[in-house]
Scaffold this active site. Structure first.
Site, short mmCIF file in Angstrom:
data_model
loop_
_atom_site.label_atom_id
_atom_site.label_comp_id
_atom_site.label_asym_id
_atom_site.label_seq_id
_atom_site.Cartn_x
_atom_site.Cartn_y
_atom_site.Cartn_z
N HIS A 155 -13.48 6.98 -105.72
CA HIS A 155 -13.52 6.96 -107.19
C HIS A 155 -12.45 6.02 -107.73
O HIS A 155 -11.49 6.44 -108.38
CB HIS A 155 -13.32 8.37 -107.73
CG HIS A 155 -14.34 9.37 -107.26
ND1 HIS A 155 -14.37 9.89 -105.99
CD2 HIS A 155 -15.39 9.93 -107.91
CE1 HIS A 155 -15.38 10.73 -105.87
NE2 HIS A 155 -16.02 10.77 -107.01
N GLU B 136 -24.45 10.03 -108.02
CA GLU B 136 -23.81 10.29 -106.71
C GLU B 136 -24.80 10.90 -105.72
O GLU B 136 -24.61 10.81 -104.51
CB GLU B 136 -22.61 11.24 -106.88
CG GLU B 136 -21.41 10.58 -107.53
CD GLU B 136 -20.17 11.49 -107.57
OE1 GLU B 136 -19.08 10.97 -107.80
OE2 GLU B 136 -20.30 12.72 -107.38
N HIS C 136 -18.46 17.46 -104.70
CA HIS C 136 -17.04 17.27 -104.31
C HIS C 136 -16.12 17.31 -105.53
O HIS C 136 -15.12 16.57 -105.58
CB HIS C 136 -16.89 15.99 -103.49
CG HIS C 136 -17.30 14.72 -104.19
ND1 HIS C 136 -17.91 13.67 -103.53
CD2 HIS C 136 -17.19 14.33 -105.48
CE1 HIS C 136 -18.14 12.69 -104.40
NE2 HIS C 136 -17.71 13.07 -105.59
C1 DHB Z 1 -15.57 15.31 -111.41
C2 DHB Z 1 -15.32 14.17 -110.64
C3 DHB Z 1 -16.15 13.85 -109.58
O1 DHB Z 1 -15.92 12.80 -108.77
C4 DHB Z 1 -17.25 14.62 -109.30
O2 DHB Z 1 -18.04 14.22 -108.28
C5 DHB Z 1 -17.52 15.75 -110.06
C6 DHB Z 1 -16.67 16.09 -111.11
C7 DHB Z 1 -14.64 15.68 -112.51
O3 DHB Z 1 -13.72 14.89 -112.79
O4 DHB Z 1 -14.80 16.75 -113.07
FE FE Z 2 -17.50 12.26 -107.55
#
Ligand code: DHB
Ligand code: FE
Length: 289
Positions: free
Chosen positions: A59, A244, A12
């Site tokens: 997040h 994750e 994601h």
């Molecule tokens: C990023 C953030 C996320 O929550 C993730 O799952 C993958 C990448 C990022 O900030 O690049």
């Molecule tokens: Fe993430």
């Protein structure tokens, strides 16, 4: 009765949402990422779910570090796309399914999993990016997502986080809950986040293609063994945010084979590096009953 027709798994990465929102999806950097979801968009168009049970992590958007539920189920009628610092993503409001969500909460809590009930919550990229990948861009004002979504947030941000084994068992309880809902709904369960990524520190940008793909192989073929993967392996092999991936085990635990049914069909599998600083993984498993 309701049933689970399929499970969908996807990273994601927020930059994917930004690429879509800023009209960059055809650019050479992004085209191969979106290409990997072309099949999926067609598949879901032909086999539309009535409801999506969407496992993701917040997040530090809806929940600050002041309050961190391990497992939280969204029971509201709607969920606003969150402002993560650049304004909310231009995507439609997410409509919930309060009746099914309340039933799942009742069943899963009685099945000994402690859930936090959430009646108001904004949803961040963890939830909206997977919807955009599977359904494409929708008009934020006049458009809508094709079906209701039940957000299910898992803490993978602040330790201690739940084990893969706990997530896998929770998926089994969610399947029992959905299959005891007295309405013939076709439900998909999605697991999001991952794959390899480390966003900070000296190892930032860590990618481990071999480990990611071996983990995917095992998730498909032997999910109980995959669920036994210790936290430290995710962090060491796939980076700190690779943790994750335990959320994918919730979706996998809800599939029929885990309860003695037939093995699912792998409808689609995709892996790509890079997107932002991370690997992108995607899988669709279809139940065979
Ligand atoms: C990023 C953030 C996320 O929550 C993730 O799952 C993958 C990448 C990022 O900030 O690049
Ligand atoms: Fe993430």
């Amino acid at each position: 009765m309701a049933h689970i027709s399929a499970s969908v798994y996807t990273s994601h990465v927020p930059a994917i949402g930004a690429a879509l929102d800023l009209g960059k999806s055809a650019e050479p950097y992004w085209q191969p990422v979106f290409q990997g979801y072309e099949y999926s968009k067609q598949w879901i168009e032909e086999d539309k779910p009535d409801v999506i049970f969407l496992v993701y992590n917040d997040h530090a958007t809806a929940f600050s570090l002041e309050l961190i539920p391990t497992f939280a189920i969204g029971c509201a009628a709607e969920f606003k796309p969150a402002d993560e610092g650049w304004g909310p993503r231009p995507v439609p409001m997410v409509k919930g399914h309060p009746e099914l969500a309340a039933h799942i909460a009742q069943s899963v809590i009685q099945d000994d999993f402690d859930l936090t009930i959430v009646n108001k919550m904004d949803v961040d990229h963890g939830l909206t990016v997977p919807l955009s990948l599977m359904f494409g861009q929708r008009d934020p004002v006049h458009g809508a997502w094709p079906c209701p979504v039940i957000p299910f947030a898992v803490n993978v941000v602040q330790y201690p986080v739940p084990s893969g084994r706990r997530c896998f068992q929770l998926g089994q309880a969610i399947r029992r809950a959905i299959e005891s809902y007295d309405e013939p709904l076709k439900v998909q369960i999605w697991g999001t986040g991952g794959m390899s990524h480390q966003l900070q520190g000296p190892r930032a940008g860590l990618i481990n293609r071999v480990w990611d793909n071996a983990w995917l192989d095992q998730l498909i073929a032997d999910p109980a063994a995959c669920a036994a993967t210790p936290h430290i392996d995710y962090v060491r092999e796939a980076g700190s945010e690779g943790i994750e991936l335990v959320m994918w085990l919730i979706a996998r635990g809800a599939m029929a084979d885990v309860a003695g049914g037939p093995a699912p069909t792998v409808k689609h599998r995709f892996y790509h590096v890079p997107a932002s600083n991370t690997a992108v993984g995607h899988l669709i498993l279809q139940n065979n009953r």
